[in-house]
Design a protein around this motif. Structure first.
Motif, PDB file in Angstrom:
ATOM      1  N   GLY A  99       0.781  -1.238   0.000  1.00 29.32           N
ATOM      2  CA  GLY A  99       0.000   0.000   0.000  1.00 29.32           C
ATOM      3  C   GLY A  99       0.807   1.279   0.000  1.00 29.32           C
ATOM      4  N   LYS A 100       2.083   1.223  -0.332  1.00 27.39           N
ATOM      5  CA  LYS A 100       2.917   2.423  -0.180  1.00 27.39           C
ATOM      6  C   LYS A 100       3.103   3.224  -1.469  1.00 27.39           C
ATOM      7  N   ALA A 101       2.371   2.898  -2.534  1.00 27.08           N
ATOM      8  CA  ALA A 101       2.534   3.667  -3.776  1.00 27.08           C
ATOM      9  C   ALA A 101       2.215   5.146  -3.561  1.00 27.08           C
ATOM     10  N   SER A 102       1.168   5.415  -2.792  1.00 22.04           N
ATOM     11  CA  SER A 102       0.788   6.821  -2.567  1.00 22.04           C
ATOM     12  C   SER A 102       1.882   7.564  -1.811  1.00 22.04           C
ATOM     13  N   SER A 103       2.588   6.870  -0.922  1.00 19.12           N
ATOM     14  CA  SER A 103       3.655   7.517  -0.152  1.00 19.12           C
ATOM     15  C   SER A 103       4.866   7.808  -1.043  1.00 19.12           C
ATOM     16  N   VAL A 104       5.219   6.845  -1.907  1.00 14.94           N
ATOM     17  CA  VAL A 104       6.318   7.099  -2.849  1.00 14.94           C
ATOM     18  C   VAL A 104       5.936   8.276  -3.753  1.00 14.94           C
TER      19      VAL A 104
END
Lengths: 193, 169
Positions: free
Chosen positions: A48-53
Motif C-alpha cells: 500500500g505504499k505507492a501513494s507515499s512514494v
C-alpha cells in the motif's frame, strides 16, 4: 464498471510528462500503454505504499505532475496516507484508486467494507482539494482533462471490473530488480544523475 | 541544572552540513527538542506522517526526485515500518539515514523496555548498519553514517540513546 484497460488508456492521454507510480494489478495494465517508461515506478510488494512514494516525488519535484495508480486494497493498508498527503497539499498530486472491492492479486477475496467505502468521500474529508468517482469510462474520458487541469491533491475513484491474475505472482531475481532500477531511471531522468 | 549531553542543535547543524532537504518524521517523546530545532533552523522541510511506515516510502520518492531526505522516528515506529524498510529501503538499495529514538535505552543494562532490548538485534537481523549517539562528542558519527549509506547504497540507522537536551534551561 470500468475495464482496467480502458481506464489506463484514458489516463495515459492526460499524462503529459508526469511521473507515474503504480502498484499491483494497475502496474501490468499501465505497462501496456505507457510511452514514458523512464518516468514510471511500479511498486511491487509494497503493502500500500505507492501513494507515499508518489508523495515523495511530488514534494521533491513540485514543477512536475505525479500520478499514482493505487488499488482499493492497497489504499486501505495505508489509509493514513490520505491525511499525510492532504497535510502537504501537493498541487501536482493526482491519486487514482481502482476500486474493484477485492484483493485481486491474492485471488479475489473481498476487502473490508467493500460496497460501503466511499474513497472519494474519505479523500475529501481528509483534506484533498477535490475528489471524484466514476463508474463509466465515457464520463471519465470527458471529465478527466478538466480534472487534470486543476491543482491537486485530487483523488479519482474508478469503479473497476475485477481482473484476477492468470498465474502466480512474478517472484524472480529479475522481477525483484525492476523496482530499484525504476527508481534510478526516474532519478536519472529528473536530475540527469 | 540539567546536564546537557546531546544538543539537538548539534544534530541539526550536521543535517544542514550534509545538505539534507527533508525530514520525514513522526514525533516521539525523545525527539521534541529535535523537532523544535529543525523548525527553528528553517533550512529543512519537515514532512509529518500519520504512521511511521509511510516515512521510508516518502524518502524513496524524494530520493528519486533528486532530494536528500532523512527519516526521524522512534524504535517502536521502526518496528511498525518493518515491511517498508524491507521493500522500499533495503529492497531498492536506498541510501537513506534513519534517526531512531532509542526508547528505553539504558547504557548500563537492566533494560525492561522491549522496544530497547530488541532494537540492535533487529537491525543486525535485517543487516542495517547503525551508529549510536549519546553525547555531543558522538556527533562525528553522523557524517560517518551518511558516508556509509552513500558508499553501500543502503539504509543506515543512527540510534539516539538519550533525550535531546532542552538548551533553553
Amino acid at each position: 464498471m470500468i475495464e482496467y484497460g480502458d481506464a489506463v488508456k484514458v489516463i495515459s492521454k492526460e499524462r503529459g510528462d508526469a511521473v507515474v507510480i503504480t502498484t499491483m494489478t494497475q502496474s501490468g495494465f499501465w505497462g501496456q500503454v505507457s510511452t514514458h517508461k523512464n518516468l514510471d515506478i511500479g511498486i511491487a510488494n509494497g503493502m500500500g505504499k505507492a501513494s507515499s512514494v508518489g508523495l515523495g516525488v511530488a514534494l521533491g519535484r513540485p514543477d512536475r505532475k505525479v500520478i499514482v495508480l493505487d488499488g482499493d486494497g492497497s489504499l486501505l493498508m495505508n489509509l493514513g496516507s490520505l491525511v499525510t498527503v492532504a497535510g502537504q497539499q501537493p498541487a501536482n498530486f493526482y491519486h487514482f484508486v481502482f476500486d474493484n472491492g477485492v484483493y485481486a492479486i491474492t485471488g479475489g477475496q473481498p476487502v473490508p467494507g467493500h460496497e460501503m467505502v466511499d474513497y472519494a468521500g474519505l479523500a475529501r474529508a481528509a483534506g484533498y482539494r477535490n475528489a471524484y468517482s466514476f463508474a463509466d469510462v465515457e464520463t471519465l474520458a470527458t471529465e478527466l482533462p478538466g480534472i487534470m487541469a486543476k491543482p491537486g491533491p485530487v483523488l479519482v475513484n474508478i469503479k473497476s471490473k475485477t481482473v484476477l491474475p492468470r498465474g502466480p505472482v512474478d517472484q524472480t531475481w529479475e522481477s525483484n530488480k525492476r523496482m530499484p532500477a525504476a527508481l534510478r531511471a526516474v532519478r536519472k531522468t529528473l536530475t540527469g544523475s | 541544572m540539567q546536564e546537557i549531553r546531546l544538543r539537538a542543535s548539534g544534530i541539526v547543524n550536521e543535517l544542514v552540513r550534509e545538505g539534507i532537504t527533508h525530514v520525514i518524521t513522526l514525533p516521539d517523546s525523545e525527539t521534541k527538542f529535535m523537532y523544535d530545532a529543525i523548525r527553528k533552523a528553517g533550512d529543512i522541510t519537515v514532512v509529518p506522517v500519520c504512521r511511521e511506515g509511510e516515512a521510508i516510502p516518502i524518502a524513496a520518492g524524494l530520493w528519486a526526485a533528486g532530494k536528500k531526505p532523512v527519516v526521524i522516528i522512534q524504535n517502536s515506529g521502526l518496528y511498525e515500518s518493518g515491511d517498508a524498510l524491507r521493500g522500499l529501503g533495503i529492497g531498492v538499495n536506498l541510501p537513506v539515514v534513519m534517526f531512531i529514538g532509542y526508547r528505553g535505552y539504558k547504557r548500563h543494562g537492566d533494560t525492561p523496555d522491549t522496544a530497547a532490548r530488541f532494537l540492535e538485534p533487529y537491525l543486525h537481523t535485517w543487516g542495517v548498519p547503525f551508529y549510536l549517539l549519546e553525547y555531543d562528542s558522538d556527533l562525528d558519527r553522523i557524517p560517518m553514517a551518511f558516508k556509509h549509506a552513500a558508499r553501500d547504497s543502503t539504509p543506515v540507522a543512527v540510534l539516539v540513546g538519550v533525550e535531546y537536551a532542552d538548551e533553553s534551561v
